[in-house]
Design an enzyme around this catalytic site. Structure first.
Site, PDB file in Angstrom:
ATOM      1  N   TYR A  20     -17.410 -19.476  25.339  1.00  0.00           N
ATOM      2  CA  TYR A  20     -16.162 -20.226  25.236  1.00  0.00           C
ATOM      3  C   TYR A  20     -15.572 -20.524  26.608  1.00  0.00           C
ATOM      4  O   TYR A  20     -14.369 -20.768  26.729  1.00  0.00           O
ATOM      5  CB  TYR A  20     -15.139 -19.449  24.415  1.00  0.00           C
ATOM      6  CG  TYR A  20     -15.505 -19.263  22.964  1.00  0.00           C
ATOM      7  CD1 TYR A  20     -15.562 -20.335  22.086  1.00  0.00           C
ATOM      8  CD2 TYR A  20     -15.786 -17.999  22.456  1.00  0.00           C
ATOM      9  CE1 TYR A  20     -15.891 -20.164  20.754  1.00  0.00           C
ATOM     10  CE2 TYR A  20     -16.112 -17.810  21.117  1.00  0.00           C
ATOM     11  CZ  TYR A  20     -16.157 -18.893  20.271  1.00  0.00           C
ATOM     12  OH  TYR A  20     -16.472 -18.717  18.950  1.00  0.00           O
ATOM     13  N   ASP A  55     -17.580  -7.772  19.651  1.00  0.00           N
ATOM     14  CA  ASP A  55     -18.807  -7.513  20.413  1.00  0.00           C
ATOM     15  C   ASP A  55     -18.868  -8.500  21.572  1.00  0.00           C
ATOM     16  O   ASP A  55     -18.518  -9.669  21.389  1.00  0.00           O
ATOM     17  CB  ASP A  55     -20.043  -7.729  19.543  1.00  0.00           C
ATOM     18  CG  ASP A  55     -20.373  -6.538  18.666  1.00  0.00           C
ATOM     19  OD1 ASP A  55     -20.401  -5.430  19.205  1.00  0.00           O
ATOM     20  OD2 ASP A  55     -20.588  -6.734  17.463  1.00  0.00           O
ATOM     21  N   HIS A  78     -25.388 -20.679  25.975  1.00  0.00           N
ATOM     22  CA  HIS A  78     -24.964 -21.486  24.842  1.00  0.00           C
ATOM     23  C   HIS A  78     -23.453 -21.665  24.865  1.00  0.00           C
ATOM     24  O   HIS A  78     -22.732 -20.967  25.575  1.00  0.00           O
ATOM     25  CB  HIS A  78     -25.347 -20.784  23.529  1.00  0.00           C
ATOM     26  CG  HIS A  78     -24.638 -19.490  23.351  1.00  0.00           C
ATOM     27  ND1 HIS A  78     -25.107 -18.314  23.870  1.00  0.00           N
ATOM     28  CD2 HIS A  78     -23.433 -19.199  22.778  1.00  0.00           C
ATOM     29  CE1 HIS A  78     -24.248 -17.345  23.597  1.00  0.00           C
ATOM     30  NE2 HIS A  78     -23.231 -17.851  22.952  1.00  0.00           N
ATOM     31  N   TYR A 102     -11.766 -23.204  15.729  1.00  0.00           N
ATOM     32  CA  TYR A 102     -10.649 -22.326  16.072  1.00  0.00           C
ATOM     33  C   TYR A 102     -10.639 -21.921  17.539  1.00  0.00           C
ATOM     34  O   TYR A 102      -9.655 -21.356  18.013  1.00  0.00           O
ATOM     35  CB  TYR A 102     -10.683 -21.063  15.203  1.00  0.00           C
ATOM     36  CG  TYR A 102     -11.443 -19.885  15.779  1.00  0.00           C
ATOM     37  CD1 TYR A 102     -10.768 -18.832  16.396  1.00  0.00           C
ATOM     38  CD2 TYR A 102     -12.836 -19.829  15.718  1.00  0.00           C
ATOM     39  CE1 TYR A 102     -11.461 -17.750  16.925  1.00  0.00           C
ATOM     40  CE2 TYR A 102     -13.525 -18.752  16.238  1.00  0.00           C
ATOM     41  CZ  TYR A 102     -12.838 -17.708  16.840  1.00  0.00           C
ATOM     42  OH  TYR A 102     -13.533 -16.646  17.372  1.00  0.00           O
ATOM     43  N   ARG A 103     -11.689 -22.248  18.273  1.00  0.00           N
ATOM     44  CA  ARG A 103     -11.824 -21.749  19.641  1.00  0.00           C
ATOM     45  C   ARG A 103     -12.911 -22.566  20.315  1.00  0.00           C
ATOM     46  O   ARG A 103     -13.915 -22.905  19.678  1.00  0.00           O
ATOM     47  CB  ARG A 103     -12.229 -20.276  19.570  1.00  0.00           C
ATOM     48  CG  ARG A 103     -12.194 -19.467  20.829  1.00  0.00           C
ATOM     49  CD  ARG A 103     -12.496 -18.032  20.436  1.00  0.00           C
ATOM     50  NE  ARG A 103     -12.543 -17.083  21.534  1.00  0.00           N
ATOM     51  CZ  ARG A 103     -12.850 -15.801  21.390  1.00  0.00           C
ATOM     52  NH1 ARG A 103     -13.146 -15.337  20.182  1.00  0.00           N
ATOM     53  NH2 ARG A 103     -12.867 -14.997  22.425  1.00  0.00           N
TER      54      ARG A 103
END
Length: 555
Positions: A91, A150, A399, A485-486
């Site tokens: 992210y 995690d 990723h 959501y993110r």
């Protein structure tokens, strides 16, 4: 030298000198070697001219130094980008929102201010990691644990502010929802405390969320209205007994009643986190069975659901497996197990059994062999490789996560699979989604249908294709009532753009707040799709550049 946008080199150098006077030269990072540590290792813009690389990084040790940084930034109109521990993998990691922003690294602010196992809360600074807090609790023999994600090297504060989730009961899995009270340095350098913290000498900073008046804490999550320097959290008392159950089902459609049953059980606090997965998916690092893989495109280029189902039945492979945590004393866990079996009798051929169970406290050997350590708040790095570069990825350079929220409903999940498989077919890309892809159930009262877009450090054309695919997914999700959501910085304008009710009333509200709270636009411009008035032309800049590339314009 990378410069912040609209900042002259002479002004930047003058600001650096002032930062060094406040922090000490050793905590002002300006060498290329140091700044490379603040690149997003998984950036979908790797080595592009607009890859978000900081111009500088600062590491304050206390709130007073944060205030001084903000004052200097206002003087020279320098954009800041605060991070907690910078472990937001997939992210954006520790990279800034936009190239040239100055990272404010809060890792040195790592005090555990209080942990109370009688009233079950803690108060921590942003540099505290889940490992730090767990070790403190264990060392002091405290009877609580904090719900964790995690891997365990991240910050409770940072994870909560980005709406992170975990693995125990729903009320604790929602990390922002289970926070209580915060301290914030505003864009003008003023310190704000929310909720009960606004009462001088308050004894319930981390126990009552609301205090008096409007509840404002949400303004500081996934936003750029302040730098959070302290945060309280509700903690879960350690149970006397823990039980992990496995629920195996034979047919794809069994998921529909299973979700309904588990919704009731979870919302009644009979079970904790339910982990959905399919044994038809190969273990990480292993190829899918060739016969099964052939059925994914054997029906006019689409998946043959009947053949997949027959393959599972013929080989004795459950179509779905759901692991469920149960907490309490031993007799309560046993009673709940009996009740769970009774509720699942409506599903033909369901198999429910105990995977493992422990009396607490556990010894070290039990902790080591425990299957889902995170369900008891034990931080670890065991699944780190799933969220990093590894041999299972092609290309293998990391990723970005695509994380839309969908209803907690089995029918909608199966629909979601079909929509995404069709979209990847239209994009002429191999689909990471199959008829046995499972929902992520961290979110309380909703599912996240999450997938990874792998990227490359060498193939820029491939990264461009990934960015196109991601944006297409955002649009298709929104058309179906699902919202991400993110997101990584590259895609935050796209995601905020999808939340467009009433001509983007929410975004306009955010921008009105931004203009009043941060008139110089110094705090994380663009974070969460919120741009200050002096930089609003930058909205969708990444998209425009990609469109130009696709039209054949020079990079």
């Amino acid at each position: 030298m990378i410069l912040p946008i609209n900042v002259k080199e002479s002004d930047f150098k003058a600001a650096i000198a002032k930062f060094e006077a406040v922090l000490g030269k050793e905590w002002v990072f300006k060498s290329e070697e140091d700044l490379n540590l603040y690149r997003d290792a998984y950036s979908p813009q790797w080595d592009d001219e607009d890859e978000p690389i900081p111009s500088l990084a600062l590491a304050p040790k206390n709130v007073k130094e944060v205030q001084a940084i903000v004052k200097i930034a206002n003087e020279y109109k320098i954009p800041l980008f605060p991070i907690s521990t910078g472990k937001n993998l997939g992210y954006g990691s520790c990279a800034p929102q936009q190239r040239g922003q100055v990272v404010v690294d809060l890792k040195r602010m790592n005090k555990i201010i209080e942990v109370n196992d009688k009233r079950n809360f803690c108060i921590v600074e942003p540099g505290v990691s889940y490992f730090d807090l767990y070790e403190y609790v264990e060392k002091n023999n405290l009877n609580v644990f904090l719900d964790i994600p995690d891997p365990g090297w991240g910050s409770p504060l940072g994870n909560a502010l980005d709406h992170g989730w975990g693995y125990s009961y729903g009320m604790y899995r929602d990390h922002f929802g289970s926070h209580c009270g915060m301290e914030v340095v505003l864009a003008n350098g003023e310190i704000l405390r929310t909720g009960m913290g606004a009462l001088p000498g308050s004894k319930t900073f981390a126990e009552n969320k609301y205090g008096y008046g409007p509840y404002v804490d949400g303004l500081f999550s996934q936003s750029n209205f302040g730098i959070v320097t302290k945060m309280g959290f509700w903690m879960m008392p350690k149970p006397e007994h823990y039980m992990l159950l496995s629920i195996k089902m034979k047919r794809r459609e069994d998921l529909i009643p299973a979700v309904e049953i588990l919704n009731y059980l979870e919302d009644s606090f009979i079970v904790g986190w339910p982990q959905y997965f399919s044994p038809l998916n190969p273990p990480y690092g292993k190829p899918m069975n060739a016969e099964l893989k052939s059925y994914l495109t054997s029906k006019n280029g689409k998946a043959d659901l009947d053949k997949i189902q027959n393959y599972a039945l013929r080989n004795g492979i459950p179509y779905w497996n759901i692991d469920v945590s149960v907490y309490g004393c031993k007799s309560v866990c046993d009673a709940n197990l009996h009740y769970i079996k009774e509720r699942f009798k409506v599903i033909e051929g369901v198999d429910i059994f105990i995977v493992e169970e422990y009396d607490l406290p556990m010894n070290l050997e039990q902790k080591k062999k425990m299957k889902h350590k995170v369900t008891l708040g034990i931080p670890n790095m065991e699944i780190f490789w799933i969220s990093t570069r590894g041999e299972t990825f092609d290309p293998s350079d990391g990723h970005v996560w695509f994380s839309p929220i969908i209803p907690r409903d089995g029918n909608e999940l199966l629909k979601c699979q079909n929509v995404y498989m069709d979209l990847f077919s239209e994009l002429n890309m191999e689909s990471p989604i199959t008829p046995f892809s499972h929902p992520r159930s961290w979110m309380y009262r909703a599912f996240c249908f999450m997938l990874a877009f792998h990227n490359s450090r060498t193939d820029r054309e491939y990264n461009l294709k990934v960015r196109q695919a991601y944006r297409a997914m955002v649009k298709v999700a929104a058309q179906n009532g699902w919202g991400d959501y993110r997101a990584a910085p590259t895609f935050q304008d796209d995601v905020m753009g999808a939340y467009s009710f009433n001509n983007h009333a929410l975004r306009r509200f955010h921008e009105n707040l931004k203009d009043h709270l941060d008139p110089n636009g110094i705090l994380a411009p663009g974070r969460g799709g919120i741009w200050p008035k002096n930089l609003r032309d930058n909205r969708f800049a990444n998209n425009r550049r990609d469109e130009a590339i696709l039209k054949g314009d020079k990079r």
